[in-house]
Design an enzyme around this catalytic site. Structure first.
Site, short mmCIF file in Angstrom:
data_model
loop_
_atom_site.label_atom_id
_atom_site.label_comp_id
_atom_site.label_asym_id
_atom_site.label_seq_id
_atom_site.Cartn_x
_atom_site.Cartn_y
_atom_site.Cartn_z
N SER A 87 -10.33 -1.56 -7.38
CA SER A 87 -9.11 -0.85 -7.03
C SER A 87 -9.38 -0.01 -8.59
O SER A 87 -9.06 -0.88 -9.81
CB SER A 87 -8.05 -1.08 -6.01
OG SER A 87 -7.40 0.19 -5.96
N TYR A 101 -0.83 -6.40 -3.42
CA TYR A 101 -2.29 -5.40 -3.01
C TYR A 101 -2.88 -5.33 -4.35
O TYR A 101 -3.68 -5.66 -4.75
CB TYR A 101 -2.61 -4.39 -2.35
CG TYR A 101 -3.70 -3.31 -2.41
CD1 TYR A 101 -4.65 -3.43 -1.18
CD2 TYR A 101 -4.20 -2.48 -3.31
CE1 TYR A 101 -5.61 -3.31 -1.19
CE2 TYR A 101 -5.52 -1.37 -3.06
CZ TYR A 101 -5.99 -2.35 -2.63
OH TYR A 101 -7.53 -1.67 -2.31
#
Length: 253
Positions: free
Chosen positions: A138, A151
């Site tokens: 990401s 995360y």
């Protein structure tokens, strides 16, 4: 990588980026096997895409990974692409109390999941003339979102692990690629049509195009400013990024 004639295994392929990638690769003439936790969604994708195979798998479970890998290697001896896409994105509070059970599940899924899946398939992949491990990280690996601190940290860890994995496999037939998505309008958090999010179809189309010539990373144009921010002067941008999202939060319901 060549975009046709592969046998592709993708985790977390029942929705969002995973499903869209699976369907796009299927349409290009690849044999695609989709893994996911929810049988109803696996059945739905198989019915909508004749020829796609499915298998139930929770990548947070080491025993399941080992069993499924053995099964798929036997059933699909030509399997040559593993896409580690499965992930979860709970909100947390790095300045407050820790939900320990949630944290353990997050690390098991987002970090140990791809590591274990790769390890379960890598010896098989080495026997293929041309094979790939593709890890989905990401842009939050480079510009962490404070509201999803753990995360973001798992995605930074996947970026780091991918670079080590690429080096470790440099003298084999296995190439290692990383896809670093921006905010894509999927149900990972809440599909909302927010104009700040990249439409899923546009993201997948550009990602597939870039995969064809990629040697290390696949970063769509929209994500490149965040990818390129990492470095000694990154702190101000991270602060501005999080302040902007604090003032206009990501919708979650």
């Amino acid at each position: 990588m060549k975009l046709t004639g592969n046998t592709v295994f993708i985790t977390g392929g029942t929705s969002g980026i995973g499903r869209a990638l699976a369907e796009s690769l299927h349409k290009r003439g690849n044999k695609v096997i989709v893994a996911g936790r929810r049988k109803a969604l696996l059945d739905e994708i198989a019915q909508a895409n004749p020829g796609i195979d499915t298998v139930e798998l929770d990548v947070g479970d080491r025993t399941q990974i080992e069993r499924v890998a053995k099964q798929l290697i036997e059933q699909h001896p030509a399997l040559n692409v593993v896409i580690n896409n499965a992930g979860i994105m709970p909100f947390d509070d790095a300045g407050g109390a820790l939900d320990d059970a949630q944290a353990i599940r997050l690390v098991n899924t987002n970090l140990l999941g791809p590591v274990r899946v790769s390890a379960a398939f890598v010896e098989h992949l080495k026997k293929q003339p041309e094979s790939y491990i593709i890890n989905n990280s990401s842009v939050l690996a480079y510009v962490p979102l404070a509201a999803t601190a753990l995360y973001s940290a798992t995605k930074a860890a996947i970026h780091s692990y991918t670079m080590s994995q690429r080096f470790a496999l440099r003298d084999t037939s296995v190439r290692v690629l990383e896809i670093a998505p921006p905010w894509v309008d999927t149900d990972l958090v809440h599909k909302s049509g927010d104009p700040r999010a990249m439409p899923l179809d546009a993201f997948v189309a550009e990602t597939i195009q870039r995969l064809e010539t990629a040697t290390t990373e696949v970063v769509v144009e929209m994500a490149q400013p965040l990818r390129n921010n990492a470095g000694p002067n990154e702190h101000a941008f991270v602060e501005q990024f999080n302040q902007a999202l604090a003032e206009n939060p990501i919708p979650v319901a």
